[in-house]
Design an enzyme around this catalytic site. Structure first.
Site, PDB file in Angstrom:
ATOM      1  N   ASP A 312       0.522  -1.185   0.127  1.00  0.00           N
ATOM      2  CA  ASP A 312       0.042  -0.160  -0.176  1.00  0.00           C
ATOM      3  C   ASP A 312       0.771   1.105   0.354  1.00  0.00           C
ATOM      4  OD1 ASP A 312      -2.561   1.430   0.085  1.00  0.00           O
ATOM      5  OD2 ASP A 312      -2.845   1.422   1.921  1.00  0.00           O
ATOM      6  N   LYS A 361      -8.259  -1.209   4.078  1.00  0.00           N
ATOM      7  CA  LYS A 361      -7.472  -0.086   3.865  1.00  0.00           C
ATOM      8  C   LYS A 361      -7.030   0.335   5.314  1.00  0.00           C
ATOM      9  CE  LYS A 361      -6.250   3.095   0.265  1.00  0.00           C
ATOM     10  NZ  LYS A 361      -5.138   2.238  -0.359  1.00  0.00           N
ATOM     11  N   LYS A 415      -8.695  14.370  -2.333  1.00  0.00           N
ATOM     12  CA  LYS A 415      -9.214  14.308  -1.104  1.00  0.00           C
ATOM     13  C   LYS A 415      -8.362  15.416  -0.634  1.00  0.00           C
ATOM     14  CE  LYS A 415      -6.179  11.506   1.422  1.00  0.00           C
ATOM     15  NZ  LYS A 415      -5.594  10.000   1.056  1.00  0.00           N
ATOM     16  N   LYS A 488       2.138   1.929   3.110  1.00  0.00           N
ATOM     17  CA  LYS A 488       2.068   1.947   4.529  1.00  0.00           C
ATOM     18  C   LYS A 488       2.220   1.029   5.861  1.00  0.00           C
ATOM     19  CE  LYS A 488      -2.083   3.842   2.998  1.00  0.00           C
ATOM     20  NZ  LYS A 488      -1.981   4.614   1.985  1.00  0.00           N
TER      21      LYS A 488
HETATM   22  P1  NAI Z   1      -7.656   3.244  -9.957  1.00  0.00           P
HETATM   23  O1  NAI Z   1      -9.791   2.706  -9.112  1.00  0.00           O
HETATM   24  O2  NAI Z   1      -8.005   4.655 -10.010  1.00  0.00           O
HETATM   25  O3  NAI Z   1      -7.857   2.236 -10.191  1.00  0.00           O
HETATM   26  C1  NAI Z   1      -7.361   1.474 -10.253  1.00  0.00           C
HETATM   27  C2  NAI Z   1      -7.865   0.613 -12.177  1.00  0.00           C
HETATM   28  O4  NAI Z   1      -7.556  -1.205 -10.921  1.00  0.00           O
HETATM   29  C3  NAI Z   1      -8.863   0.814 -12.212  1.00  0.00           C
HETATM   30  O5  NAI Z   1      -8.463   0.801 -13.682  1.00  0.00           O
HETATM   31  C4  NAI Z   1      -9.807  -0.823 -12.462  1.00  0.00           C
HETATM   32  O6  NAI Z   1     -10.727  -1.254 -13.601  1.00  0.00           O
HETATM   33  C5  NAI Z   1      -8.230  -1.682 -12.448  1.00  0.00           C
HETATM   34  N1  NAI Z   1      -8.580  -3.251 -12.066  1.00  0.00           N
HETATM   35  C6  NAI Z   1      -9.503  -3.715 -10.259  1.00  0.00           C
HETATM   36  N2  NAI Z   1      -8.792  -4.990 -10.418  1.00  0.00           N
HETATM   37  C7  NAI Z   1      -8.030  -5.138 -11.728  1.00  0.00           C
HETATM   38  C8  NAI Z   1      -7.214  -6.248 -11.920  1.00  0.00           C
HETATM   39  N3  NAI Z   1      -8.343  -6.837 -11.618  1.00  0.00           N
HETATM   40  N4  NAI Z   1      -6.794  -6.527 -12.717  1.00  0.00           N
HETATM   41  C9  NAI Z   1      -6.521  -5.355 -13.294  1.00  0.00           C
HETATM   42  N5  NAI Z   1      -6.624  -4.051 -13.038  1.00  0.00           N
HETATM   43  C10 NAI Z   1      -8.240  -4.095 -11.757  1.00  0.00           C
HETATM   44  O7  NAI Z   1      -7.266   3.756  -8.654  1.00  0.00           O
HETATM   45  P2  NAI Z   1      -6.119   4.141  -8.456  1.00  0.00           P
HETATM   46  O8  NAI Z   1      -6.737   5.926  -7.875  1.00  0.00           O
HETATM   47  O9  NAI Z   1      -5.231   4.453  -9.732  1.00  0.00           O
HETATM   48  O10 NAI Z   1      -5.069   3.438  -6.973  1.00  0.00           O
HETATM   49  C11 NAI Z   1      -5.026   1.935  -7.733  1.00  0.00           C
HETATM   50  C12 NAI Z   1      -4.549   1.319  -6.029  1.00  0.00           C
HETATM   51  O11 NAI Z   1      -3.718   2.088  -5.214  1.00  0.00           O
HETATM   52  C13 NAI Z   1      -5.370   0.845  -5.211  1.00  0.00           C
HETATM   53  O12 NAI Z   1      -5.914  -0.175  -4.488  1.00  0.00           O
HETATM   54  C14 NAI Z   1      -5.120   2.221  -4.010  1.00  0.00           C
HETATM   55  O13 NAI Z   1      -6.697   1.796  -3.401  1.00  0.00           O
HETATM   56  C15 NAI Z   1      -4.453   1.993  -4.006  1.00  0.00           C
HETATM   57  N6  NAI Z   1      -3.864   3.503  -3.525  1.00  0.00           N
HETATM   58  C16 NAI Z   1      -3.904   5.007  -4.116  1.00  0.00           C
HETATM   59  C17 NAI Z   1      -2.598   6.024  -3.515  1.00  0.00           C
HETATM   60  C18 NAI Z   1      -3.338   6.873  -4.320  1.00  0.00           C
HETATM   61  O14 NAI Z   1      -3.109   8.077  -3.381  1.00  0.00           O
HETATM   62  N7  NAI Z   1      -3.855   7.245  -5.216  1.00  0.00           N
HETATM   63  C19 NAI Z   1      -1.985   5.758  -2.402  1.00  0.00           C
HETATM   64  C20 NAI Z   1      -2.511   4.943  -1.806  1.00  0.00           C
HETATM   65  C21 NAI Z   1      -2.633   3.132  -2.029  1.00  0.00           C
HETATM   66  C1  DG6 Z   2      -8.409   7.325   1.130  1.00  0.00           C
HETATM   67  O1  DG6 Z   2      -7.699   7.081   2.582  1.00  0.00           O
HETATM   68  C2  DG6 Z   2      -8.466   6.837   0.061  1.00  0.00           C
HETATM   69  C3  DG6 Z   2      -6.569   6.081   0.020  1.00  0.00           C
HETATM   70  O2  DG6 Z   2      -6.724   5.139  -0.996  1.00  0.00           O
HETATM   71  C4  DG6 Z   2      -5.310   7.061   0.018  1.00  0.00           C
HETATM   72  O3  DG6 Z   2      -5.678   7.679  -0.455  1.00  0.00           O
HETATM   73  C5  DG6 Z   2      -4.100   6.806  -0.021  1.00  0.00           C
HETATM   74  O4  DG6 Z   2      -4.793   5.143   0.504  1.00  0.00           O
HETATM   75  C6  DG6 Z   2      -3.341   6.964   0.412  1.00  0.00           C
HETATM   76  O5  DG6 Z   2      -3.120   7.046   1.918  1.00  0.00           O
HETATM   77  P1  DG6 Z   2      -2.547   8.201   2.500  1.00  0.00           P
HETATM   78  O6  DG6 Z   2      -2.984   8.207   4.141  1.00  0.00           O
HETATM   79  O7  DG6 Z   2      -1.370   7.763   2.423  1.00  0.00           O
HETATM   80  O8  DG6 Z   2      -2.670   9.397   2.206  1.00  0.00           O
END
Ligand code: NAI
Ligand code: DG6
Length: 532
Positions: A312, A361, A415, A488
């Site tokens: 994460d 999460k 966010k 994380k």
């Molecule tokens: P998002 O929802 O925009 O992108 C995720 C993508 O994964 C989507 O396009 C979806 O269609 C695809 N997906 C879902 N299941 C799948 C699978 N089995 N195989 C292939 N593709 C699949 O999310 P985002 O914002 O890009 O975040 C991605 C991940 O990173 C999440 O799990 C989120 O919790 C984690 N994360 C994001 C952070 C951020 O600040 N954006 C920070 C920390 C973690």
């Molecule tokens: C809301 O907490 C959605 C999460 O996916 C976060 O945006 C992501 O884990 C980043 O979290 P943090 O606490 O490092 O800002």
């Protein structure tokens, strides 16, 4: 070979008996200093230890591919577009003026380490971290990956609504040229039901062994097509629910492989991707919080000496918390409660609005202060041996800590996070500190993906030798806990403690990189400034 006579792959040359250079390797001697501590009748008996090691780093940077699972999501599309903007030097207009592409937010590309002092000026000399050892440049990463949504990468970027329109407009043709993500594994039970409408690009059937083989073939093909030496497989797809750990199913490597053959329902897509990467001998990093690394995955990685890291991405709120909570505890102030709230409106937030995905999460966001609390028995009563299981005495004292996440579509990727730290201060006093933190989610997360991919590639090139045991050079332990700074809930070698302190995580990384070029200690002691 004289250090300056060899091909320059980094800008640092260490002139010392500790360090030697050949065309292929940087080899360094390092003494790992520590202390053994035993407590005898309330007294701490400390024995300093010093163990000699050697490190050998291959100087040739691998031609590296980054295959993202969830490539078409906010992180995947933002990362791709910003690399392309950097690669093609695209500048764009915002309402504040002209913006250049950069890598701000990347520890490796935008932060520095102190090397020492220039004797001529008596001033500290700092270099970019990326100069300490030869590392892949982000512009050179070959991008690819999978998504259950088949949207082409230019459409995915548009859907994400992260980047300024003028940048999107210019980078659009380059993004379109990347094509669409490869079809992926979709087991609806693991992500929120609200994601179903996106799933138009999925591997057919329910045969998990066939899915595993398919993903392995994708990795091999990508490697061949682009003439790559290394592929880092990176999970940046939706957060999954936790998998149940079931004896006989995912508790050992053999059981897990058998469970995949039997298409057992508890094997998640992320675990299948991790297994595929491990079997291909390519590193796998988990950027989401779910327990992809069930015990069987870790055992398989150990058995095949294939690198893994997670879990994460630690981007905004949690990164600040890991600094702030440590500041309080190290200042001798006792946090009584930490209440963390945030709302966001991107697809990640949508997925996390489902209970089981939120739970994953919540776990990763909650663990981040545990070691700081455990380090200070003056403030927090430690677990009492013999106390009845499940009681406060058995668990040890801990601040109340809650995490709330709400989905508010209107704010999109921006966010908003509020944290209240309520603490006990001198002689019964109380202190309340509130922090409001606007975290541009994907713009904070994207540079972390780069750092993780680049560091991972580097760590596959570093070998070590335990000199006292007379052992040969061998690779590092497969669980790459040196990646902790960006994560994380850092995955560590089983049986060892997790370090959440951001400062300690950075110090560890800095000390390791310096050790690989034969520089010992972070030298904040600055003894030369304290003596005559
Ligand atoms: P998002 O929802 O925009 O992108 C995720 C993508 O994964 C989507 O396009 C979806 O269609 C695809 N997906 C879902 N299941 C799948 C699978 N089995 N195989 C292939 N593709 C699949 O999310 P985002 O914002 O890009 O975040 C991605 C991940 O990173 C999440 O799990 C989120 O919790 C984690 N994360 C994001 C952070 C951020 O600040 N954006 C920070 C920390 C973690
Ligand atoms: C809301 O907490 C959605 C999460 O996916 C976060 O945006 C992501 O884990 C980043 O979290 P943090 O606490 O490092 O800002």
């Amino acid at each position: 070979v004289h250090p300056t006579a060899v091909r320059r792959t980094s800008s640092i040359v260490v002139q010392s008996e500790q360090t030697s250079y050949t065309n292929d390797y940087i080899t360094s001697k390092f003494t790992n200093r520590g202390a053994d501590v035993t407590v005898v009748e309330g007294q701490y008996i400390v024995t300093p230890t010093a163990k000699p090691f050697e490190f050998q780093t291959a100087r040739k940077v691998a031609k590296t591919g980054l295959m993202m699972v969830g490539w078409g999501g906010n992180n995947g599309s933002t990362l791709s577009a910003t690399i392309l903007a950097n690669r093609h030097n695209i500048i764009w207009h915002t309402k504040s003026g002209v913006q250049q592409p950069n890598y701000i937010g990347s520890l490796l590309r935008a932060s520095t380490v102190r090397l020492g002092v220039d004797p001529a000026t008596n001033k500290d000399v700092y270099v970019p971290i990326s100069d300490v050892l030869p590392m892949v440049h982000p512009n050179d990463l070959v991008l690819g990956g999978w998504d259950i949504s088949g949207a082409r990468m230019d459409e995915a970027m548009k859907r994400a609504q992260v980047l300024d329109w003028d940048l999107q407009r210019q980078v659009m043709p380059h993004m379109a040229a990347l094509g669409s993500p490869l079809p992926s594994i979709y087991y609806p039970d693991f992500i929120a039901a609200n994601q179903e409408a996106r799933a138009d690009n999925v591997l057919p059937g329910t045969d998990k062994q066939a899915h595993l083989e398919h993903i392995r073939a994708d990795i091999r093909r990508f490697k061949e097509q682009h003439g790559l030496d290394r592929v880092v497989v990176f999970w940046t797809a939706n957060t999954e629910r936790y998998s149940d750990i079931i004896p006989g199913v995912n508790d050992t490597a053999d059981n897990l492989l058998a469970a995949i053959k039997a298409s057992h329902s508890e094997v998640s897509p992320s675990t299948l991707f991790a297994v595929a990467a491990i079997l291909e001998g390519e590193p796998f990093v988990n950027g989401a919080p779910q327990n992809t690394f069930v015990p069987g995955v870790i055992q398989l990685a150990e058995r095949l000496q294939s690198f893994i890291g997670g879990d994460d991405l630690k981007s905004g709120q949690t990164k600040l918390k890991s600094v702030f909570a440590e500041f309080l505890v190290n200042a001798g102030i006792k946090p009584l409660s930490i209440a963390s709230y945030n709302h966001l409106g991107n697809n990640d937030g949508h997925n996390l609005s489902a209970e089981r995905q939120f739970k994953s999460k919540e776990i990763s966001k909650s663990s981040v202060v545990d070691d700081m609390v455990a380090a200070n028995a003056l403030l927090f009563k430690p677990p009492q041996p013999g106390a009845p299981a499940g009681t406060k005495d058995a668990k040890g004292e801990h601040p109340d800590h809650i995490v709330v996440i709400k989905y508010v579509p209107a704010v999109g990727d921006s966010k908003r996070a509020i944290d209240e730290y309520y603490s006990e201060i001198f002689c019964g006093g109380r202190s309340t500190i509130n922090i409001f933190n606007e975290c541009e989610d994907s713009l904070l997360a994207t540079p972390l993906i780069l750092d993780l991919a680049i560091l991972t590639e580097l760590l596959t090139r570093v070998k070590y030798r335990d000199v006292s045991a007379g052992k040969d050079f061998k690779p590092l332990y497969p669980v790459l806990s040196l990646l902790s700074y960006m994560l994380k809930a850092p995955l560590v070698k089983p049986g060892t403690d997790v370090v959440n302190s951001l400062n300690r995580q950075r110090n560890a990384l800095e000390a390791f990189l310096k050790a690989c070029v034969g520089l010992e200690g972070s030298s904040d002691l600055l003894l030369e400034t304290r003596v005559w």
